[in-house]
Design a protein around this motif. Sequence first.
Motif, PDB file in Angstrom:
ATOM      1  N   LEU A 169       0.838  -1.206   0.000  1.00  0.00           N
ATOM      2  CA  LEU A 169       0.000   0.000   0.000  1.00  0.00           C
ATOM      3  C   LEU A 169       0.877   1.262   0.000  1.00  0.00           C
ATOM      4  O   LEU A 169       1.806   1.381   0.799  1.00  0.00           O
ATOM      5  N   GLY A 170       0.590   2.188  -0.895  1.00  0.00           N
ATOM      6  CA  GLY A 170       1.324   3.451  -0.963  1.00  0.00           C
ATOM      7  C   GLY A 170       2.624   3.377  -1.744  1.00  0.00           C
ATOM      8  O   GLY A 170       3.304   4.391  -1.924  1.00  0.00           O
ATOM      9  N   SER A 171       2.998   2.197  -2.222  1.00  0.00           N
ATOM     10  CA  SER A 171       4.308   2.045  -2.881  1.00  0.00           C
ATOM     11  C   SER A 171       4.338   2.785  -4.216  1.00  0.00           C
ATOM     12  O   SER A 171       3.330   2.895  -4.904  1.00  0.00           O
ATOM     13  N   SER A 172       5.535   3.275  -4.560  1.00  0.00           N
ATOM     14  CA  SER A 172       5.646   4.154  -5.723  1.00  0.00           C
ATOM     15  C   SER A 172       6.778   3.789  -6.654  1.00  0.00           C
ATOM     16  O   SER A 172       7.805   3.249  -6.236  1.00  0.00           O
ATOM     17  N   MET A 173       6.557   4.146  -7.919  1.00  0.00           N
ATOM     18  CA  MET A 173       7.623   4.248  -8.900  1.00  0.00           C
ATOM     19  C   MET A 173       7.811   5.747  -9.100  1.00  0.00           C
ATOM     20  O   MET A 173       6.838   6.499  -9.031  1.00  0.00           O
ATOM     21  N   LEU A 174       9.031   6.184  -9.327  1.00  0.00           N
ATOM     22  CA  LEU A 174       9.281   7.616  -9.439  1.00  0.00           C
ATOM     23  C   LEU A 174       9.743   7.962 -10.849  1.00  0.00           C
ATOM     24  O   LEU A 174      10.660   7.325 -11.373  1.00  0.00           O
ATOM     25  N   MET A 175       9.119   8.961 -11.419  1.00  0.00           N
ATOM     26  CA  MET A 175       9.582   9.469 -12.708  1.00  0.00           C
ATOM     27  C   MET A 175      10.163  10.852 -12.467  1.00  0.00           C
ATOM     28  O   MET A 175       9.438  11.799 -12.158  1.00  0.00           O
ATOM     29  N   LEU A 176      11.492  10.944 -12.568  1.00  0.00           N
ATOM     30  CA  LEU A 176      12.160  12.234 -12.390  1.00  0.00           C
ATOM     31  C   LEU A 176      12.389  12.879 -13.738  1.00  0.00           C
ATOM     32  O   LEU A 176      12.698  12.190 -14.716  1.00  0.00           O
ATOM     33  N   ASN A 177      12.239  14.165 -13.765  1.00  0.00           N
ATOM     34  CA  ASN A 177      12.360  14.887 -15.023  1.00  0.00           C
ATOM     35  C   ASN A 177      13.351  16.026 -14.808  1.00  0.00           C
ATOM     36  O   ASN A 177      13.133  16.883 -13.953  1.00  0.00           O
ATOM     37  N   VAL A 178      14.470  15.973 -15.552  1.00  0.00           N
ATOM     38  CA  VAL A 178      15.502  16.995 -15.376  1.00  0.00           C
ATOM     39  C   VAL A 178      15.667  17.805 -16.661  1.00  0.00           C
ATOM     40  O   VAL A 178      15.850  17.228 -17.736  1.00  0.00           O
ATOM     41  N   SER A 179      15.575  19.126 -16.551  1.00  0.00           N
ATOM     42  CA  SER A 179      15.818  19.999 -17.717  1.00  0.00           C
ATOM     43  C   SER A 179      17.125  20.748 -17.520  1.00  0.00           C
ATOM     44  O   SER A 179      17.387  21.266 -16.440  1.00  0.00           O
ATOM     45  N   GLN A 180      17.914  20.778 -18.597  1.00  0.00           N
ATOM     46  CA  GLN A 180      19.211  21.470 -18.546  1.00  0.00           C
ATOM     47  C   GLN A 180      19.490  22.052 -19.918  1.00  0.00           C
ATOM     48  O   GLN A 180      19.440  21.300 -20.902  1.00  0.00           O
ATOM     49  N   ASN A 181      19.767  23.318 -20.013  1.00  0.00           N
ATOM     50  CA  ASN A 181      20.096  23.974 -21.287  1.00  0.00           C
ATOM     51  C   ASN A 181      19.167  23.561 -22.426  1.00  0.00           C
ATOM     52  O   ASN A 181      19.619  23.179 -23.500  1.00  0.00           O
ATOM     53  N   GLY A 182      17.882  23.569 -22.172  1.00  0.00           N
ATOM     54  CA  GLY A 182      16.914  23.262 -23.215  1.00  0.00           C
ATOM     55  C   GLY A 182      16.730  21.786 -23.512  1.00  0.00           C
ATOM     56  O   GLY A 182      15.926  21.410 -24.356  1.00  0.00           O
ATOM     57  N   PHE A 206      12.656   5.385 -11.686  1.00  0.00           N
ATOM     58  CA  PHE A 206      13.045   4.471 -10.604  1.00  0.00           C
ATOM     59  C   PHE A 206      11.877   3.504 -10.399  1.00  0.00           C
ATOM     60  O   PHE A 206      10.791   3.933 -10.042  1.00  0.00           O
ATOM     61  N   SER A 207      12.130   2.217 -10.608  1.00  0.00           N
ATOM     62  CA  SER A 207      11.015   1.250 -10.534  1.00  0.00           C
ATOM     63  C   SER A 207      10.530   1.042  -9.107  1.00  0.00           C
ATOM     64  O   SER A 207       9.405   0.601  -8.906  1.00  0.00           O
ATOM     65  N   GLY A 208      11.369   1.345  -8.094  1.00  0.00           N
ATOM     66  CA  GLY A 208      11.030   0.911  -6.735  1.00  0.00           C
ATOM     67  C   GLY A 208      10.883  -0.600  -6.766  1.00  0.00           C
ATOM     68  O   GLY A 208      11.498  -1.257  -7.612  1.00  0.00           O
ATOM     69  N   ASP A 209      10.071  -1.163  -5.901  1.00  0.00           N
ATOM     70  CA  ASP A 209       9.777  -2.594  -5.990  1.00  0.00           C
ATOM     71  C   ASP A 209       8.535  -2.747  -6.863  1.00  0.00           C
ATOM     72  O   ASP A 209       7.521  -2.106  -6.617  1.00  0.00           O
ATOM     73  N   VAL A 210       8.654  -3.589  -7.887  1.00  0.00           N
ATOM     74  CA  VAL A 210       7.568  -3.722  -8.855  1.00  0.00           C
ATOM     75  C   VAL A 210       6.583  -4.794  -8.384  1.00  0.00           C
ATOM     76  O   VAL A 210       6.973  -5.941  -8.170  1.00  0.00           O
ATOM     77  N   GLY A 211       5.329  -4.398  -8.227  1.00  0.00           N
ATOM     78  CA  GLY A 211       4.295  -5.335  -7.782  1.00  0.00           C
ATOM     79  C   GLY A 211       3.803  -6.210  -8.917  1.00  0.00           C
ATOM     80  O   GLY A 211       4.409  -6.268  -9.991  1.00  0.00           O
ATOM     81  N   ARG A 212       2.692  -6.895  -8.674  1.00  0.00           N
ATOM     82  CA  ARG A 212       2.170  -7.839  -9.665  1.00  0.00           C
ATOM     83  C   ARG A 212       0.752  -7.449 -10.051  1.00  0.00           C
ATOM     84  O   ARG A 212       0.042  -6.831  -9.276  1.00  0.00           O
ATOM     85  N   ARG A 213       0.379  -7.854 -11.235  1.00  0.00           N
ATOM     86  CA  ARG A 213      -0.976  -7.538 -11.695  1.00  0.00           C
ATOM     87  C   ARG A 213      -1.983  -8.453 -11.009  1.00  0.00           C
ATOM     88  O   ARG A 213      -1.640  -9.541 -10.572  1.00  0.00           O
ATOM     89  N   ASN A 214      -3.229  -7.969 -10.903  1.00  0.00           N
ATOM     90  CA  ASN A 214      -4.336  -8.782 -10.384  1.00  0.00           C
ATOM     91  C   ASN A 214      -4.119  -9.318  -8.979  1.00  0.00           C
ATOM     92  O   ASN A 214      -4.453 -10.455  -8.683  1.00  0.00           O
ATOM     93  N   ARG A 215      -3.506  -8.516  -8.127  1.00  0.00           N
ATOM     94  CA  ARG A 215      -3.360  -8.916  -6.727  1.00  0.00           C
ATOM     95  C   ARG A 215      -4.539  -8.353  -5.944  1.00  0.00           C
ATOM     96  O   ARG A 215      -5.102  -7.326  -6.339  1.00  0.00           O
ATOM     97  N   PRO A 216      -4.917  -9.019  -4.824  1.00  0.00           N
ATOM     98  CA  PRO A 216      -5.996  -8.449  -4.034  1.00  0.00           C
ATOM     99  C   PRO A 216      -5.603  -7.098  -3.451  1.00  0.00           C
ATOM    100  O   PRO A 216      -4.417  -6.859  -3.207  1.00  0.00           O
TER     101      PRO A 216
END
Length: 468
Positions: free
Chosen positions: A168-181, A188-198
């Motif tokens: 519950l609450g677990s996340s994957m993170l998408m970081l976005n960095v801009s530099q000189n245009g 970051f995948s974090g821990d990857v869960g499974r489909r169709n879990r209760p």
Amino acid sequence: MQIKLSFYGATRNVTGSKYYLEANGNKFLVDCGLYQERFLKDRNWDPFPVPPDTLDAVLLTHAHIDHCGLLPKLVREGFRGRIYCTGATADITKIMLTDSARLQEEDAAFKRKRHEKEGRKGPHPEVPLYTVKDAEACFPLFYPVPYGKTLRLGDGVMVVFHDAGHVLGSSMLMLNVSQNGEVRNILFSGDVGRRNRPILKDPTLFEQADYVLVESTYGDRLHDDGDKIADELAEVINSTVAAGGNIVVPSFALERAQENLYYMNELLTANRIPSILVFFDSPMAVSITEVFERHLYLFDKEAKDLIQEGKSPFDFPGLTRVTTTEASKAINNITGSVMIIAGAGMCNGGRIKHHLVSNISRPESTIMFVGYQAVGTLGRQIVDGAKKVRILGRMYKVKARIAQLSGFSAHADRDELLSWLSAIKNQPRGVFVVHGEEEVALSFAGSIKDKLGWNVSVPQYKDEVILD
Ligand SMILES: [Zn+2]
């Protein structure tokens, strides 16, 4: 483009997750996990490779201790920034850190006693790695972030938290960095869960990423079909009740315990098992279940539907949440079959030990394992078929039936990880395989190369790369 990424944990091993990212003068740590493998635990005592007071923020993927368990040390040593995570992760992490601190304190007291008796000194001072007070000092720094919201972390650096479907609450993170245009997306995948879990939603998929850090806990194997869990559970309960014994379930407090209740509820509603008394005998699991009940909006459709119908997945006739020690002891006086769900998950502490003492030598009882049992734990001895085991200082013959339910894993297997990656349509500039034992991580990197043809590396501890 100049983004510095350093790997300070979960490199060719599974615990101690810690990644350092420096971009546009901002400094972040993604996760701050405790090392739990016996041969790596010494690293928990090392100074942080980056001075904690120079960090701007910590981004926390989820509440498992191998991802958050060194936060109290980081804060004690000077970190004063924000700890960004979802609200559910913040709530659960507070419970997990308090429990971890208590264990650290007990551990230190035990070592002090033993060393005094043996007249020797250990490699580390006999003080706790951190205390309950240190854990509590982290609480004001938590800054809850909802899934999907773009958060500005600093000059040209944004992050979005996405559901990882792991706990519950677990996340994957998408970081976005801009530099000189120019822009780079780092996933970051974090821990990857499974489909169709209760209870939980499915892991989020991404169509684009320039760099990916992907976990690989089960990157070299395939899980049994998860649908079998309910059948296996029904069989164990029906045969144990027929024999007149108890079902004793050593369980982790987060996710596994709640999933267990979910399946029990389902089997009872379908009349597939007789209604028996179920004791949820873990104060920590009870507190975490209360967090689940405060964050119902995170549940998947099936669990939400149950709640709409007025049926909580964590409540059914015959279920008792046990918090006091007296009530826990009183369970042993009940005649007839009952189910007892208690911690610790690997039987290396907690109330489960008392229930094992009362049941492990009874041929009519079943000890039902639902989680991974690490080498060296009492749980591992039992699942490995020991005929006699030592519990609380006394030897007991193992006569109870030992059952192992296999489908409960919260981590994606090899094919599930590959399918998660293959949602990304572009070829990433770099993929880093982390959070897996060395041979597993290397094997999974091989699978990525074979199946997707991408550039992959398996970083070593303290490796540093420049993402361009
Ligand atoms: Zn985890």
